[in-house]
Each structure stands twice: as C-alpha cells, then as structure tokens.
Design an enzyme around this catalytic site. Structure first.
Site, PDB file in Angstrom:
ATOM      1  CE  LYS A   1      -6.942  10.260   2.164  1.00 33.79           C
ATOM      2  NZ  LYS A   1      -8.108   9.986   2.993  1.00 33.79           N
TER       3      LYS A   1
ATOM      4  CG  ASP B   1      -1.964   1.034   1.238  1.00 26.66           C
ATOM      5  OD1 ASP B   1      -1.757   2.115   0.641  1.00 26.66           O
ATOM      6  OD2 ASP B   1      -3.016   0.786   1.838  1.00 26.66           O
TER       7      ASP B   1
END
Length: 161
Positions: free
Chosen positions: A71, A67
């Site tokens: 952000k 992943d």
C-alpha cells in the site's frame, strides 16, 4: 541459514530478525541442530548493524523475502530503500556480496532502481540472477510456500566495489 551454517561449520553467521514470532521459532531449531556458529539477534537491522558491528565486517549479506508493504501509505516501511541498501553496503567487505530475493515483481524492480543509487555496488544480474548464482543458497520457508503457489521468484545479487 540453518543449512548454510551446517554446511559451513567454520564460518560464523549472524541472523537479525525483527519478527518476534520468527525469532522465537529459530531459537529451538538452531539448538536442535546444535549449531554453534549462528549469532541470532532480535531487532531491526537498521539499528542493530551500526550498534553491534564494524563496517566492512561481512563477506555476504542475505535479505530474503522482506515484506513489500504494497500500500502506498505504507511505502516508508519497505526495508530495501536506498538508505538501507547503502547501509548494508557499508557492512560488506570489498568484493562482498549482497543477495536479495522477493516474489513480488514490482518490488523487485523497485529494489533494482534503489540499488542504482548506491555507487559502491555493482549488479551481477541483468537485472536478476538465478538461485544457482547465490552462493550456497537453499530455499527459505517463504520461498517454498510462494513457489508452491506458482509465484515467480526474483533474485538479485550485487557486489561491493
């Protein structure tokens, strides 16, 4: 993992999976194929490696499609930080390969920059390689999914000095 383990029955494979759902999906797949050469461990590789293995244990390490945590506030959760790459390097035998792949361009560039901070590994690409340059590589589920969506895949190969 399954294809490699099936193709190379005399080799031992270790898979460390942090995701509980993915871990539990792998168990029956390994059993269905009758693969006895895979050790599947549920947990965080940053913790599992030092607890369970000696340094310079592995010939090859694959980190595929982690992943990217895009952000800014989640940046600390990104797996392929310099410290983790250095940790992985310690568990590679001299001459061993570290393979990584992602479908996110900025993340791939970020990983390459992080790898530059680890003097014990050399980049075997410029900075990326093709999938053909990854030993015995078969596309993962996520890679197939991303390719079907038209995404580009970035492969990285580093060799331990």
């Amino acid at each position: 993992l399954l294809d490699l383990a099936e193709a190379l029955p005399d080799k031992k494979f270790v898979a460390i999976e942090i995701g509980k759902k993915r871990f539990h999906k792998l168990v029956p797949r390994i059993e269905k194929r009758g693969l006895k050469n895979i050790l599947l461990i549920g947990g965080d590789a940053r913790i599992v490696l030092p607890r369970e293995f000696s340094e310079q244990t592995f010939e090859k390490i694959y980190v595929l499609f982690p992943d990217p945590w895009p952000k800014k506030r989640h940046a600390l959760k990104r797996l392929l930080q310099t410290e983790f790459i250095a940790l992985l390097t310690r568990y590679l035998k001299p001459g061993g390969d570290l393979f990584m792949a992602t479908d996110v361009a900025w993340y791939a560039d970020w990983v390459v920059e992080n790898c530059k901070q680890v003097p014990e590994i050399n980049n075997m690409g410029a900075p990326f390689v093709t999938s053909e340059e990854l030993f015995g590589y078969a596309p993962t589920f996520f890679e197939q999914k991303w390719r079907s969506e038209g995404r580009k895949i970035y492969y990285m190969r580093y060799k331990r000095i």
